[in-house]
Design a protein around this motif. Sequence first.
Motif, PDB file in Angstrom:
ATOM      1  N   VAL A 235      48.592  52.294  53.128  1.00  0.00           N
ATOM      2  CA  VAL A 235      49.416  52.134  51.924  1.00  0.00           C
ATOM      3  C   VAL A 235      48.744  51.186  50.932  1.00  0.00           C
ATOM      4  O   VAL A 235      48.695  51.462  49.725  1.00  0.00           O
ATOM      5  N   GLY A 236      48.202  50.071  51.432  1.00  0.00           N
ATOM      6  CA  GLY A 236      47.565  49.107  50.541  1.00  0.00           C
ATOM      7  C   GLY A 236      46.358  49.684  49.829  1.00  0.00           C
ATOM      8  O   GLY A 236      46.202  49.515  48.610  1.00  0.00           O
ATOM      9  N   HIS A 237      45.519  50.393  50.554  1.00  0.00           N
ATOM     10  CA  HIS A 237      44.337  50.982  49.928  1.00  0.00           C
ATOM     11  C   HIS A 237      44.741  52.084  48.957  1.00  0.00           C
ATOM     12  O   HIS A 237      44.128  52.243  47.893  1.00  0.00           O
ATOM     13  N   SER A 238      45.773  52.831  49.305  1.00  0.00           N
ATOM     14  CA  SER A 238      46.250  53.889  48.406  1.00  0.00           C
ATOM     15  C   SER A 238      46.851  53.282  47.139  1.00  0.00           C
ATOM     16  O   SER A 238      46.684  53.835  46.042  1.00  0.00           O
ATOM     17  N   LEU A 239      47.555  52.169  47.277  1.00  0.00           N
ATOM     18  CA  LEU A 239      48.089  51.482  46.104  1.00  0.00           C
ATOM     19  C   LEU A 239      46.972  51.075  45.155  1.00  0.00           C
ATOM     20  O   LEU A 239      47.042  51.297  43.948  1.00  0.00           O
ATOM     21  N   SER A 240      45.931  50.462  45.709  1.00  0.00           N
ATOM     22  CA  SER A 240      44.833  49.996  44.856  1.00  0.00           C
ATOM     23  C   SER A 240      44.055  51.158  44.253  1.00  0.00           C
ATOM     24  O   SER A 240      43.457  51.020  43.178  1.00  0.00           O
ATOM     25  N   SER A 241      44.080  52.311  44.926  1.00  0.00           N
ATOM     26  CA  SER A 241      43.311  53.457  44.445  1.00  0.00           C
ATOM     27  C   SER A 241      44.084  54.341  43.475  1.00  0.00           C
ATOM     28  O   SER A 241      43.501  54.887  42.532  1.00  0.00           O
ATOM     29  N   TYR A 242      45.401  54.521  43.708  1.00  0.00           N
ATOM     30  CA  TYR A 242      46.134  55.564  43.003  1.00  0.00           C
ATOM     31  C   TYR A 242      47.378  55.124  42.248  1.00  0.00           C
ATOM     32  O   TYR A 242      47.911  55.912  41.462  1.00  0.00           O
ATOM     33  N   ALA A 243      47.866  53.908  42.496  1.00  0.00           N
ATOM     34  CA  ALA A 243      49.114  53.515  41.844  1.00  0.00           C
ATOM     35  C   ALA A 243      48.949  53.553  40.328  1.00  0.00           C
ATOM     36  O   ALA A 243      48.042  52.913  39.786  1.00  0.00           O
ATOM     37  N   PRO A 244      49.797  54.312  39.622  1.00  0.00           N
ATOM     38  CA  PRO A 244      49.671  54.396  38.163  1.00  0.00           C
ATOM     39  C   PRO A 244      50.087  53.094  37.498  1.00  0.00           C
ATOM     40  O   PRO A 244      50.963  52.380  38.000  1.00  0.00           O
ATOM     41  N   GLN A 245      49.448  52.792  36.390  1.00  0.00           N
ATOM     42  CA  GLN A 245      49.796  51.621  35.591  1.00  0.00           C
ATOM     43  C   GLN A 245      49.960  52.039  34.133  1.00  0.00           C
ATOM     44  O   GLN A 245      49.176  52.856  33.641  1.00  0.00           O
ATOM     45  N   PRO A 246      50.940  51.464  33.446  1.00  0.00           N
ATOM     46  CA  PRO A 246      51.056  51.739  32.011  1.00  0.00           C
ATOM     47  C   PRO A 246      49.794  51.272  31.287  1.00  0.00           C
ATOM     48  O   PRO A 246      49.151  50.302  31.709  1.00  0.00           O
ATOM     49  N   ASP A 247      49.452  51.956  30.228  1.00  0.00           N
ATOM     50  CA  ASP A 247      48.238  51.600  29.487  1.00  0.00           C
ATOM     51  C   ASP A 247      48.254  50.152  29.014  1.00  0.00           C
ATOM     52  O   ASP A 247      47.220  49.477  29.017  1.00  0.00           O
ATOM     53  N   ASP A 248      49.437  49.659  28.633  1.00  0.00           N
ATOM     54  CA  ASP A 248      49.491  48.298  28.108  1.00  0.00           C
ATOM     55  C   ASP A 248      49.472  47.236  29.213  1.00  0.00           C
ATOM     56  O   ASP A 248      49.487  46.036  28.933  1.00  0.00           O
ATOM     57  N   ALA A 249      49.439  47.685  30.488  1.00  0.00           N
ATOM     58  CA  ALA A 249      49.373  46.732  31.596  1.00  0.00           C
ATOM     59  C   ALA A 249      48.007  46.726  32.272  1.00  0.00           C
ATOM     60  O   ALA A 249      47.772  45.961  33.210  1.00  0.00           O
ATOM     61  N   ARG A 250      47.112  47.562  31.808  1.00  0.00           N
ATOM     62  CA  ARG A 250      45.801  47.666  32.430  1.00  0.00           C
ATOM     63  C   ARG A 250      44.886  46.533  31.974  1.00  0.00           C
ATOM     64  O   ARG A 250      44.923  46.114  30.827  1.00  0.00           O
ATOM     65  N   SER A 251      44.075  46.066  32.928  1.00  0.00           N
ATOM     66  CA  SER A 251      43.038  45.083  32.606  1.00  0.00           C
ATOM     67  C   SER A 251      41.680  45.758  32.768  1.00  0.00           C
ATOM     68  O   SER A 251      41.501  46.612  33.638  1.00  0.00           O
ATOM     69  N   HIS A 252      40.752  45.375  31.937  1.00  0.00           N
ATOM     70  CA  HIS A 252      39.408  45.953  31.985  1.00  0.00           C
ATOM     71  C   HIS A 252      38.390  44.811  32.088  1.00  0.00           C
ATOM     72  O   HIS A 252      37.908  44.311  31.073  1.00  0.00           O
ATOM     73  N   PRO A 253      38.108  44.393  33.325  1.00  0.00           N
ATOM     74  CA  PRO A 253      37.188  43.268  33.505  1.00  0.00           C
ATOM     75  C   PRO A 253      35.811  43.562  32.908  1.00  0.00           C
ATOM     76  O   PRO A 253      35.244  44.641  33.116  1.00  0.00           O
ATOM     77  N   ALA A 254      35.294  42.620  32.171  1.00  0.00           N
ATOM     78  CA  ALA A 254      33.976  42.776  31.537  1.00  0.00           C
ATOM     79  C   ALA A 254      32.929  42.063  32.386  1.00  0.00           C
ATOM     80  O   ALA A 254      32.357  41.033  31.996  1.00  0.00           O
ATOM     81  N   TYR A 255      32.677  42.619  33.573  1.00  0.00           N
ATOM     82  CA  TYR A 255      31.750  41.977  34.499  1.00  0.00           C
ATOM     83  C   TYR A 255      30.350  41.836  33.912  1.00  0.00           C
ATOM     84  O   TYR A 255      29.656  40.847  34.150  1.00  0.00           O
ATOM     85  N   GLN A 256      29.936  42.834  33.148  1.00  0.00           N
ATOM     86  CA  GLN A 256      28.578  42.817  32.603  1.00  0.00           C
ATOM     87  C   GLN A 256      28.377  41.682  31.593  1.00  0.00           C
ATOM     88  O   GLN A 256      27.244  41.301  31.297  1.00  0.00           O
ATOM     89  N   GLN A 257      29.462  41.172  31.060  1.00  0.00           N
ATOM     90  CA  GLN A 257      29.351  40.090  30.089  1.00  0.00           C
ATOM     91  C   GLN A 257      29.265  38.708  30.730  1.00  0.00           C
ATOM     92  O   GLN A 257      29.039  37.712  30.046  1.00  0.00           O
ATOM     93  N   LEU A 258      29.472  38.645  32.047  1.00  0.00           N
ATOM     94  CA  LEU A 258      29.345  37.369  32.753  1.00  0.00           C
ATOM     95  C   LEU A 258      27.884  36.945  32.803  1.00  0.00           C
ATOM     96  O   LEU A 258      26.974  37.774  32.754  1.00  0.00           O
TER      97      LEU A 258
END
Length: 216
Positions: free
Chosen positions: A146-169
């Motif tokens: 369940v935990g892995h499925s949550l992290s893989s498939y749980a839908p999120q509203p567009d305004d709740a999504r985060s987009h980490p900018a790892y390449q900018q670190l």
Amino acid sequence: MKQTNKREPLSRERILSAALDIVDREGLEAISMRRLGQALGVEAMSLYNHVPNKAAILDGLFETVLAEVPSAKRAGTWQVALRERAQALRKALRTHPNTLPLFATRAAVTPGAIAHVEAVLDTLRNAGFSPDEALSALQVLMAFVVGHSLSSYAPQPDDARSHPAYQQLNEKDFPRVHEIARVLDSHDVEKEFELGLEAMMTGLEANPARRKPARK
């Protein structure tokens, strides 16, 4: 001759089917007695003859999704049996991602849902796990799927999504994060799931509790 259209009788199964359809399209927050009544073309009060409250609908949704997990087949080993059930559950959760919060927060309470719990516990007991160890193995296996499925498939509203900018670190400060950032787009979460499942099977096999087959 005048034709009349006969409405399909209301039943628990029909209500739960409609509820799952709503959840698949609109999410769990859309479920209410009024909304279900509208979908079924009946007054909300008539639903109470088949489901006592909203909690019963949520428990029924839990059962309905589990019903898509095939009954246990005769497997060569308990590891194969557990692996197949874990994979089948993940497939059902992937098909109905909006129900994932139910599996993360609710227990199996209906007979139909508990039958799946019984099947897994029986597999573990016959493999030699004690009742307490069988319970632990079941809980850990469910938490992983369940935990892995949550992290893989749980839908999120567009305004709740985060987009980490790892390449900018700063790569000097985060060299390993930069490495994984370059492979994120091609990373296969299904292979990742299988890796975790295989590690779990190996760990359960090494469990010292699994000494003697359970007596029937």
